[in-house]
Design a protein around this motif. Sequence first.
Motif, PDB file in Angstrom:
ATOM      1  N   GLN A  69     100.375 -25.978 -23.554  1.00 48.53           N
ATOM      2  CA  GLN A  69      99.263 -25.019 -24.329  1.00 48.53           C
ATOM      3  C   GLN A  69      99.653 -24.685 -25.467  1.00 48.53           C
ATOM      4  OE1 GLN A  69      95.867 -24.633 -23.138  1.00 48.53           O
ATOM      5  NE2 GLN A  69      95.871 -24.195 -25.128  1.00 48.53           N
ATOM      6  N   TYR A  70     101.135 -24.011 -25.784  1.00 50.79           N
ATOM      7  CA  TYR A  70     101.290 -23.432 -27.011  1.00 50.79           C
ATOM      8  C   TYR A  70     101.204 -24.504 -28.214  1.00 50.79           C
ATOM      9  CZ  TYR A  70     102.585 -18.884 -25.610  1.00 50.79           C
ATOM     10  OH  TYR A  70     102.592 -17.643 -25.179  1.00 50.79           O
ATOM     11  N   THR A  71     101.572 -25.920 -27.698  1.00 56.99           N
ATOM     12  CA  THR A  71     101.595 -27.024 -28.767  1.00 56.99           C
ATOM     13  C   THR A  71     100.311 -27.434 -29.136  1.00 56.99           C
ATOM     14  OG1 THR A  71     103.614 -27.921 -27.671  1.00 56.99           O
ATOM     15  CG2 THR A  71     102.706 -29.372 -29.031  1.00 56.99           C
ATOM     16  N   LEU A  72      99.215 -27.485 -28.256  1.00 58.09           N
ATOM     17  CA  LEU A  72      98.040 -27.754 -28.450  1.00 58.09           C
ATOM     18  C   LEU A  72      97.288 -26.666 -29.289  1.00 58.09           C
ATOM     19  CD1 LEU A  72      96.461 -28.537 -24.898  1.00 58.09           C
ATOM     20  CD2 LEU A  72      96.654 -30.297 -26.851  1.00 58.09           C
ATOM     21  N   ASP A  73      97.884 -25.389 -29.332  1.00 53.73           N
ATOM     22  CA  ASP A  73      97.465 -24.312 -30.249  1.00 53.73           C
ATOM     23  C   ASP A  73      97.952 -24.533 -31.549  1.00 53.73           C
ATOM     24  OD1 ASP A  73      96.323 -23.101 -28.088  1.00 53.73           O
ATOM     25  OD2 ASP A  73      97.793 -21.566 -27.603  1.00 53.73           O
ATOM     26  N   VAL A  74      99.241 -25.011 -31.737  1.00 56.13           N
ATOM     27  CA  VAL A  74      99.815 -25.440 -32.965  1.00 56.13           C
ATOM     28  C   VAL A  74      99.031 -26.271 -33.548  1.00 56.13           C
ATOM     29  CG1 VAL A  74     101.756 -26.426 -34.296  1.00 56.13           C
ATOM     30  CG2 VAL A  74     102.045 -24.693 -32.568  1.00 56.13           C
ATOM     31  N   ILE A  75      98.733 -27.532 -32.746  1.00 59.62           N
ATOM     32  CA  ILE A  75      97.964 -28.834 -33.256  1.00 59.62           C
ATOM     33  C   ILE A  75      96.462 -28.213 -33.714  1.00 59.62           C
ATOM     34  CG2 ILE A  75      96.522 -30.715 -32.592  1.00 59.62           C
ATOM     35  CD1 ILE A  75      98.921 -31.084 -30.674  1.00 59.62           C
ATOM     36  N   ALA A  76      95.866 -27.303 -33.119  1.00 58.11           N
ATOM     37  CA  ALA A  76      94.475 -26.828 -33.235  1.00 58.11           C
ATOM     38  C   ALA A  76      94.660 -25.838 -35.007  1.00 58.11           C
ATOM     39  CB  ALA A  76      94.042 -25.461 -32.612  1.00 58.11           C
ATOM     40  N   GLU A  77      95.763 -25.269 -35.073  1.00 57.67           N
ATOM     41  CA  GLU A  77      95.913 -24.765 -36.499  1.00 57.67           C
ATOM     42  C   GLU A  77      96.302 -25.735 -37.609  1.00 57.67           C
ATOM     43  OE1 GLU A  77      95.946 -21.480 -37.583  1.00 57.67           O
ATOM     44  OE2 GLU A  77      95.221 -21.033 -35.716  1.00 57.67           O
ATOM     45  N   LEU A  78      96.991 -26.988 -37.320  1.00 58.77           N
ATOM     46  CA  LEU A  78      97.248 -27.845 -38.070  1.00 58.77           C
ATOM     47  C   LEU A  78      95.905 -28.696 -38.429  1.00 58.77           C
ATOM     48  CD1 LEU A  78     100.630 -29.631 -36.773  1.00 58.77           C
ATOM     49  CD2 LEU A  78     100.370 -28.179 -38.871  1.00 58.77           C
ATOM     50  N   TYR A 120     100.985 -34.183 -38.868  1.00 57.88           N
ATOM     51  CA  TYR A 120     101.862 -33.222 -37.950  1.00 57.88           C
ATOM     52  C   TYR A 120     101.142 -33.074 -36.838  1.00 57.88           C
ATOM     53  CZ  TYR A 120     105.756 -33.532 -41.136  1.00 57.88           C
ATOM     54  OH  TYR A 120     106.693 -33.631 -42.134  1.00 57.88           O
ATOM     55  N   ALA A 121      99.742 -32.975 -36.958  1.00 55.86           N
ATOM     56  CA  ALA A 121      98.903 -32.859 -35.740  1.00 55.86           C
ATOM     57  C   ALA A 121      98.787 -34.187 -34.902  1.00 55.86           C
ATOM     58  CB  ALA A 121      97.375 -32.480 -36.058  1.00 55.86           C
ATOM     59  N   GLU A 122      98.861 -35.224 -35.515  1.00 54.09           N
ATOM     60  CA  GLU A 122      98.825 -36.630 -34.676  1.00 54.09           C
ATOM     61  C   GLU A 122     100.313 -36.895 -34.201  1.00 54.09           C
ATOM     62  OE1 GLU A 122      97.001 -39.881 -36.379  1.00 54.09           O
ATOM     63  OE2 GLU A 122      95.839 -38.811 -37.559  1.00 54.09           O
ATOM     64  N   ALA A 123     101.415 -36.393 -34.875  1.00 58.94           N
ATOM     65  CA  ALA A 123     102.758 -36.711 -34.187  1.00 58.94           C
ATOM     66  C   ALA A 123     102.911 -35.637 -33.135  1.00 58.94           C
ATOM     67  CB  ALA A 123     103.766 -35.943 -35.283  1.00 58.94           C
ATOM     68  N   LEU A 124     102.435 -34.331 -33.165  1.00 59.33           N
ATOM     69  CA  LEU A 124     102.618 -33.704 -31.832  1.00 59.33           C
ATOM     70  C   LEU A 124     101.696 -34.193 -30.965  1.00 59.33           C
ATOM     71  CD1 LEU A 124     102.628 -30.214 -33.705  1.00 59.33           C
ATOM     72  CD2 LEU A 124     104.515 -31.307 -32.513  1.00 59.33           C
ATOM     73  N   LEU A 125     100.377 -34.858 -30.875  1.00 63.55           N
ATOM     74  CA  LEU A 125      99.684 -35.303 -29.769  1.00 63.55           C
ATOM     75  C   LEU A 125     100.368 -36.411 -29.183  1.00 63.55           C
ATOM     76  CD1 LEU A 125      96.299 -34.933 -31.380  1.00 63.55           C
ATOM     77  CD2 LEU A 125      96.937 -34.043 -29.337  1.00 63.55           C
ATOM     78  N   ASP A 126     101.049 -37.413 -30.187  1.00 69.33           N
ATOM     79  CA  ASP A 126     101.766 -38.347 -29.554  1.00 69.33           C
ATOM     80  C   ASP A 126     103.132 -37.896 -28.704  1.00 69.33           C
ATOM     81  OD1 ASP A 126     100.140 -40.522 -30.292  1.00 69.33           O
ATOM     82  OD2 ASP A 126     101.627 -40.798 -32.074  1.00 69.33           O
ATOM     83  N   ALA A 156      91.020 -32.114 -27.850  1.00 70.14           N
ATOM     84  CA  ALA A 156      90.180 -31.497 -26.639  1.00 70.14           C
ATOM     85  C   ALA A 156      90.195 -32.132 -25.220  1.00 70.14           C
ATOM     86  CB  ALA A 156      88.578 -31.789 -27.223  1.00 70.14           C
ATOM     87  N   LYS A 157      90.505 -33.346 -25.287  1.00 71.06           N
ATOM     88  CA  LYS A 157      90.834 -34.193 -24.123  1.00 71.06           C
ATOM     89  C   LYS A 157      92.000 -33.638 -23.429  1.00 71.06           C
ATOM     90  CE  LYS A 157      91.817 -38.921 -22.535  1.00 71.06           C
ATOM     91  NZ  LYS A 157      92.104 -40.398 -23.071  1.00 71.06           N
ATOM     92  N   ARG A 158      93.156 -33.440 -24.172  1.00 71.95           N
ATOM     93  CA  ARG A 158      94.379 -33.143 -23.808  1.00 71.95           C
ATOM     94  C   ARG A 158      94.307 -31.653 -23.198  1.00 71.95           C
ATOM     95  NH1 ARG A 158      98.539 -36.015 -26.111  1.00 71.95           N
ATOM     96  NH2 ARG A 158      97.706 -37.803 -26.666  1.00 71.95           N
ATOM     97  N   GLN A 159      93.473 -30.904 -24.019  1.00 70.75           N
ATOM     98  CA  GLN A 159      93.220 -29.455 -23.346  1.00 70.75           C
ATOM     99  C   GLN A 159      92.455 -29.430 -22.060  1.00 70.75           C
ATOM    100  OE1 GLN A 159      93.355 -25.916 -25.390  1.00 70.75           O
ATOM    101  NE2 GLN A 159      93.650 -26.308 -23.199  1.00 70.75           N
TER     102      GLN A 159
END
Length: 450
Positions: free
Chosen positions: A130-139, A172-178, A426-429
């Motif tokens: 969840q925290y990583t998804l939050d970082v992705i949202a900021e990116l 970096y958003a895409e990298a973290l999703l991977d 959003a799918k991962r969330q």
Amino acid sequence: MAQLWNKGYNINQEIFRFTVGNDYVLDQLMIPYDIYGTIAHGAMLKKIGVLTSAEFKRVHTALRQLLKQWQAGKFQVQLQDEDGHTAIENHLVKKLGDLGKKIHTARSRNDQVVTMTRLYVKQTLLQHYQYTLDVIAELLRLAKRYEFLPMPGYTHMQRAMPMSAGMWFDQYAEALLDDLHLLETAYRLNDMNPLGSAAGFGVNLNIDRAYTTKLLGFERVQNNPVYVSYTRGKIEAAVLFALNQLMGSFAKFSNDILMFSMSETGYVELPKEFCTGSSLMPQKRNGDVFELTRGKANVMLGYLVSTIELQNTLLSGYNRDSQLSKDLLVNGLTLYDNTVKVMLTVTGGLAMNKAKCKEACSAEIFATDYALDLVKQGVPFRDAYRQVAAGVDSLVRIDPEKNIRAKRHLGATGNLGLSKIVQERAKRQRWCAGEQKRWQAVQRKLLGVL
């Protein structure tokens, strides 16, 4: 307090302290998960007739009360307890007498510790996810905000071609999703029930492992009892590998921030609240948080390598070496927890210096654009390349914002495809929220009426 394995002799205290290590300290973090495992095991013992309904009710009540004591800071695992499992069982014996001695029937500390650790990892990984998804949202917010802000792209540490700040943040958003794919894989590997494997060979009681699997919310039973011992370290390594990939993305991002916030570049503006200073040089504002993130990625790698090496030379079955993997795992999970929270803070406060980004787009970074413009006129690319290379010093600077907006293929600066990345996040969330909801329901049921 007596050790569970004590046979009436006194162990050498130096040996005892060495073998315990810091296990009792680590187990203090995991007491709730050991309690959940013990409740499920007790319910199974009731189901097969080892405990009566009345006996299980007393055990269940005592364990719920113990959880409240732990939450209030009134239950501490001591060195002489050796570990949390011993502390809990001794507590039950003290409170319930002979009934407390029944709870370890058909169970070993071998499967007990793995069960406890798996549940701890499950909850912790969901929090990390969840925290990583939050970082992705900021990116992604930053990528959208600076979608058409031109800045130099680099290869070989030299200015190469125009890119956008939006493209830089989005990578970096895409990298973290991977990376989250790997974390989800580790989560699924971890999501199997070891309880009932006992010391690694099963038991001569008709225990119901499917029942404890359902009660504890595991996806499946871990079938082979010997393999349970093998996976103590193997699963931890899978978790640490995923965390290494995440830390690697944060390290690379941090390194970019450090380079792009130098006075020589100045593309990124760091809030002064993010910076430390020098005890000697009054003018210094140091981005230590990014340097430490970069360094801690290497510390995380050390945890992974150590965990892998622990398992490589062990005979099948349980070996005490595996105890050391718990410390490495907890350290890795704690390091990532601290890092991802800091990354969430810093991404929320970053800003780009628009003037410096645009100013840095000097004429030579448009050389490839000039060569491809000649291709559009029918010039073979290699000839166009050489023609532009011969006159690179006389190139005229192109409007950088018009340049990046004009590149419209998927993923290019004029078409980053951010909506697709937002949808993937959003799918991962939804997946994370669903798993959290299921795990919370498991905890409520375990603490309710079984």
